[in-house]
Enzyme design. Sequence first.
Site, mmCIF file in Angstrom:
data_model
loop_
_atom_site.group_PDB
_atom_site.id
_atom_site.type_symbol
_atom_site.label_atom_id
_atom_site.label_comp_id
_atom_site.label_asym_id
_atom_site.label_seq_id
_atom_site.Cartn_x
_atom_site.Cartn_y
_atom_site.Cartn_z
ATOM 1 N N SER A 26 9.213 65.492 41.779
ATOM 2 C CA SER A 26 9.786 65.080 40.493
ATOM 3 C C SER A 26 8.722 64.530 39.546
ATOM 4 O O SER A 26 8.998 64.304 38.365
ATOM 5 C CB SER A 26 10.867 64.013 40.710
ATOM 6 O OG SER A 26 10.317 62.861 41.343
ATOM 7 N N ASN A 136 15.268 54.365 46.367
ATOM 8 C CA ASN A 136 16.616 54.543 45.832
ATOM 9 C C ASN A 136 16.923 53.506 44.751
ATOM 10 O O ASN A 136 17.490 53.814 43.703
ATOM 11 C CB ASN A 136 17.656 54.445 46.951
ATOM 12 C CG ASN A 136 17.537 55.583 47.953
ATOM 13 O OD1 ASN A 136 16.718 56.484 47.782
ATOM 14 N ND2 ASN A 136 18.342 55.541 49.003
ATOM 15 N N THR A 181 41.354 70.954 3.385
ATOM 16 C CA THR A 181 42.036 71.044 4.674
ATOM 17 C C THR A 181 42.209 72.533 4.959
ATOM 18 O O THR A 181 42.455 73.330 4.043
ATOM 19 C CB THR A 181 43.415 70.353 4.659
ATOM 20 O OG1 THR A 181 44.273 71.011 3.721
ATOM 21 C CG2 THR A 181 43.288 68.881 4.263
ATOM 22 N N HIS A 182 42.063 72.906 6.217
ATOM 23 C CA HIS A 182 42.112 74.319 6.610
ATOM 24 C C HIS A 182 41.068 75.144 5.849
ATOM 25 O O HIS A 182 41.252 76.349 5.636
ATOM 26 C CB HIS A 182 43.505 74.913 6.379
ATOM 27 C CG HIS A 182 44.622 74.125 6.974
ATOM 28 N ND1 HIS A 182 44.945 74.203 8.309
ATOM 29 C CD2 HIS A 182 45.463 73.212 6.422
ATOM 30 C CE1 HIS A 182 45.962 73.394 8.562
ATOM 31 N NE2 HIS A 182 46.284 72.767 7.433
ATOM 32 N N SER A 303 12.265 83.403 3.960
ATOM 33 C CA SER A 303 12.384 84.588 4.803
ATOM 34 C C SER A 303 11.080 85.371 4.755
ATOM 35 O O SER A 303 10.457 85.495 3.697
ATOM 36 C CB SER A 303 13.537 85.463 4.304
ATOM 37 O OG SER A 303 13.467 86.762 4.854
ATOM 38 N N LYS A 309 14.887 84.084 -0.526
ATOM 39 C CA LYS A 309 15.681 83.247 0.373
ATOM 40 C C LYS A 309 15.149 81.815 0.478
ATOM 41 O O LYS A 309 13.958 81.569 0.475
ATOM 42 C CB LYS A 309 15.700 83.839 1.798
ATOM 43 C CG LYS A 309 16.390 85.168 1.922
ATOM 44 C CD LYS A 309 17.899 85.065 1.742
ATOM 45 C CE LYS A 309 18.539 84.255 2.849
ATOM 46 N NZ LYS A 309 18.385 84.874 4.172
ATOM 47 N N ASN A 311 16.274 79.169 3.307
ATOM 48 C CA ASN A 311 17.143 79.066 4.480
ATOM 49 C C ASN A 311 17.349 77.606 4.894
ATOM 50 O O ASN A 311 16.403 76.817 4.897
ATOM 51 C CB ASN A 311 16.555 79.852 5.649
ATOM 52 C CG ASN A 311 16.510 81.337 5.369
ATOM 53 O OD1 ASN A 311 17.373 81.868 4.673
ATOM 54 N ND2 ASN A 311 15.502 82.014 5.911
ATOM 55 N N GLU A 316 20.889 74.205 10.314
ATOM 56 C CA GLU A 316 21.176 75.162 11.384
ATOM 57 C C GLU A 316 20.642 74.668 12.726
ATOM 58 O O GLU A 316 21.316 74.771 13.761
ATOM 59 C CB GLU A 316 20.575 76.520 11.026
ATOM 60 C CG GLU A 316 21.298 77.198 9.875
ATOM 61 C CD GLU A 316 20.647 78.483 9.415
ATOM 62 O OE1 GLU A 316 21.321 79.255 8.724
ATOM 63 O OE2 GLU A 316 19.462 78.712 9.742
ATOM 64 N N TYR A 343 23.052 57.317 47.783
ATOM 65 C CA TYR A 343 22.068 58.144 47.082
ATOM 66 C C TYR A 343 21.989 59.533 47.699
ATOM 67 O O TYR A 343 22.007 59.703 48.922
ATOM 68 C CB TYR A 343 20.674 57.490 47.119
ATOM 69 C CG TYR A 343 19.636 58.316 46.382
ATOM 70 C CD1 TYR A 343 19.514 58.233 45.009
ATOM 71 C CD2 TYR A 343 18.820 59.222 47.064
ATOM 72 C CE1 TYR A 343 18.597 59.016 44.316
ATOM 73 C CE2 TYR A 343 17.905 60.006 46.384
ATOM 74 C CZ TYR A 343 17.796 59.897 45.006
ATOM 75 O OH TYR A 343 16.893 60.677 44.330
ATOM 76 N N GLN A 348 18.202 63.554 41.399
ATOM 77 C CA GLN A 348 16.910 63.804 40.769
ATOM 78 C C GLN A 348 17.060 64.783 39.600
ATOM 79 O O GLN A 348 16.366 64.677 38.591
ATOM 80 C CB GLN A 348 15.942 64.361 41.807
ATOM 81 C CG GLN A 348 14.556 64.698 41.267
ATOM 82 C CD GLN A 348 13.593 65.094 42.380
ATOM 83 O OE1 GLN A 348 13.276 64.294 43.256
ATOM 84 N NE2 GLN A 348 13.158 66.349 42.360
#
Length: 496
Positions: A26, A136, A181-182, A303, A309, A311, A316, A343, A348
């Site tokens: 680990s 542990n 709404t909607h 772009s 463009k 973006n 996003e 444990y 881990q």
Amino acid sequence: MNEPTKMWSGRFREPLDRTFEQWQRSFPFDWRLLSHEVAASQAHAQTLAAAGILSSEELEKTLRGLEAVGLRADNWAHRISASSGETEYEVSTQQVGAAIVASAPQAEDIHHYVELELTREIGALALKLHTGRSRNEQIATDMRLFVRGAIDFTLADLRSWMLALISLAEKSSAAVMPGYTHLQRAEPVLIAHWLLAYVAMLERDFSRFADARTRMNFCPLGSGAIAGATLALDRSIASNALGFTAPTANSMDATSDRDFMLDFAQAASTLGLHISRFAEELTLYATAEFGFVDLPEAFSTGSSAMPQKKNPDLTELARGKSARLLGASTALSTLIKGLPLAYNKDLQEGQEQIFDIAATLAGLLSVLPNFTRALSFRTEKMHHASETGYLNAMAAATYLSNKGVPFRKAHEIVGNAVRLGLDQHKELNQLPLTDLQNLSPEFSEDFFDAISIEATLNCHDVLGGTATHRVAEALTAAKSRVSHLTSRISQGDADV
């Protein structure tokens, strides 16, 4: 002195399969716990000294050695900086981690690494430090310290974003926008009212993280591997040294409990949902079809194929990061759901989920405040959109209701007025009074004032409504609450 290569190898005759050994390590990811492992080890050393296991001289030597081990990350950052020409600030966490891991190929995990490094610093005395403790309880403690620190950073960053939203709301003043709404235009609201909706979400997020911090702030050190330490240790010494509220109450629970990680992960996933909703709305509002907002160029890209463009990369990516947070939370829940006490090494796997959540949150909240402050609304277009599409229909029904018309009947009358407007290609305030009075004699000259944009806003004159003076009051109250949270956190109050 011949030292065992592992912390547990005395019982074994055969060495580990090399491939398995590397696969099960680990240290390539839990090196991030270095500062927490050092702090917990220093606290344990103080506990051992109080129990008479370490002399005062041995304690001082051990603490100094651990301090030196704790500086390894800084030392590696300095070395990388010197060789690469980058400033130490520019050296990434990943570069430091890779260097630390490469420097100790034999280290199985962060606990083994610290023991090996401490042995280099102070010799065989380092091996005394593991008296009365188990890995542990060490990992349970280290992860609590890591999550606690991640929560503190998140709380500070959340405050910054809330303040940015409040600042933008103040700047928006009395500007109006359509409420949906909607995804259909519903009623006009103040832009500030819309922004304060997100402040309300973030306040709940803040409280979830703060509650999680309070709930998790108990110290597992002294729990041993499962049944408790084999020495009569004063567990309050380590607990106090590490800033915990108290020692944990049950050793089996303490070494296997990962509820604090789940709390953090689930709070993070809910925050991610709120971030994603904000990002989605801005992505829509920035389209030519809406045209309500100009996204700042400093947070957008172009772009490679289409020169025109701009973006919305930040919004996003923010939507995408929310999926990452939700996925990590789900993975952690799935990991823990079938584990028997106490444990199990399956746990881990949960560390990487937490590290990823902390890094994802830190990244998101590092850009959102400045991005929010840089947003620019096209208020004229938003205002025009608020005055078209019969968004004052509710105010019109309220007008009739205030004249004594039962609301259900008022609703029907205004619906007929909307149909009339659609047929004539006119808004409600453009219909002739005589046409309206054919629908109901209760319509009079004061109707047109009652459905103006200002009146439509101000008819929602209730606590939490979008009436102008209610939003002004809400802004003041939100700013006060957020400032209060800032004050309490800065004073070290975990129970915010």
